[in-house]
Scaffold this motif. Sequence first.
Motif, short mmCIF file in Angstrom:
data_model
loop_
_atom_site.label_atom_id
_atom_site.label_comp_id
_atom_site.label_asym_id
_atom_site.label_seq_id
_atom_site.Cartn_x
_atom_site.Cartn_y
_atom_site.Cartn_z
N ILE A 258 66.89 10.93 33.84
CA ILE A 258 67.92 11.96 33.81
C ILE A 258 69.27 11.24 33.87
O ILE A 258 69.53 10.44 34.77
CB ILE A 258 67.79 12.93 35.00
N TYR B 153 66.93 21.28 33.94
CA TYR B 153 66.29 20.28 33.09
C TYR B 153 64.95 20.77 32.56
O TYR B 153 64.58 20.50 31.41
CB TYR B 153 66.08 18.98 33.87
N GLN C 288 73.39 14.82 30.49
CA GLN C 288 72.42 15.91 30.41
C GLN C 288 72.81 17.04 31.37
O GLN C 288 72.45 17.05 32.54
CB GLN C 288 71.02 15.39 30.76
N THR D 55 69.71 21.37 39.23
CA THR D 55 69.62 20.42 38.13
C THR D 55 68.20 20.33 37.59
O THR D 55 67.97 20.32 36.37
CB THR D 55 70.09 19.03 38.59
#
Length: 331
Positions: free
Chosen positions: A152, A199, A156, A195
Motif C-alpha cells: 500500500i 483499499y 493509493q 484505509t
Amino acid sequence: MALILSTDSVPPRDRLAYWHEAVWKTFVPLDVTAPDAPADRPFCGSVITDRLGQLQISTVDADRERVRRSPSLIAESGQELMLLGLQARGTGVVVQDGRTALLHPGEFALYDTTRPYTLDFPDRFVTVVFQMPRHTLGLPDAELRRITGITIGPRQGLAALVVPFLSKLAAEVGTCRPEVGEMLARNVTDLLTTTVTEYLGQDARRTDAAQETLLLRIRAFIDARLADPALSAEEIAAAHHISLRHLQRLFQADGTTVAGWIRGRRLEECRRALGRPRRSRPTVAAVAQQWGFVSPAHFSRAFRAAYDMSPREWQALAEETAFLPPRPLPD
C-alpha cells in the motif's frame, strides 16, 4: 520514555544472538537470521520503541536480515496483533497468506501475528513498525485476511494521508503527553480501518456486521454498569479501544446517542422496579439511586419526560393495571 536496544556495545561474536533476543522481546517470538552476511563485518542493528496507548511504535535500523514467524512460534505465543511495517529506507518484502508485498520507502504492508509470515530485508534498511491488538481495527477476521501481504503506497487513496501522518507520528512520539498519545493511537486505528476498507473496495455498509457486533458488546457493557452514576461515553470508548467519535457514530446510526441510551436503560429499570407489588417495592429515591441517578429531582423530571407521569403516579397506576406500554424514549 523510549526503550532503545542496540548491538553497538555488544561483542561482535554475540551480536546476532543479542539481536535475535531484542527482536523477540520487542515484537513476538520470531526467528531472525542474517543470510549471506559478510564474514568480515559484524551484524549491526538498533530498535527504538515507544508507546501510545494500545499502539506500539518501533523504528528498526539494521543490516540485512530475514525474520520468520512459524506455526511453532505462534503456538508458543499466540498474541493476536496486527502489525504495519512502513518502509523508511532500503527495501523490504512481506510474505503472508500467499501474497508478497515488495516495499520501497513510503510504502507499507500489514501482517498478522496469528498466522505465519516472513519478512526479508536484502540490504541495510530502516522500517517503522506499528503494532496494535487486532480487535482495535474493528474488522472481521475474513477482511483482515484479505489485506495482509499487500503493498500500500502513498499514491493509493487515503494512504496518501496515512503515510505522512504515520511518519510524523513516529518521529515525534516521544514528545506526546499521555492523554494526547491515547487520542492519537485511536486516530491511527480509525484511519487505518478506513484505509483498509477503502483499499478492499468496500462500501461502509460492508462492515455493518462487525459494527453491529461491537454495538451489542457496548450495550452489554453499559447494562453491567448502569448503577454507576459516573459511567461516561469516554469510559465506554476506552474500554472498547475505539475513539469517542467512533462510539458516537455507532449510536447515531442506531437513531440515538450514548447519553440517550444510558438514560433510557436506567429509566426502564426504574420503571420496572417501581411497578413491583407494594410489599416489595422500594422507595422512589432508593430506585433512582440504585440505577445511577444522583438527583431525585432530576430523576423525576426525566421519568415524566419519558412516560408523561411522575414516578409516584406510575406507582399508583401499577396498582390498577398489570402493564402500561411506555412511550418511545427521547434521546
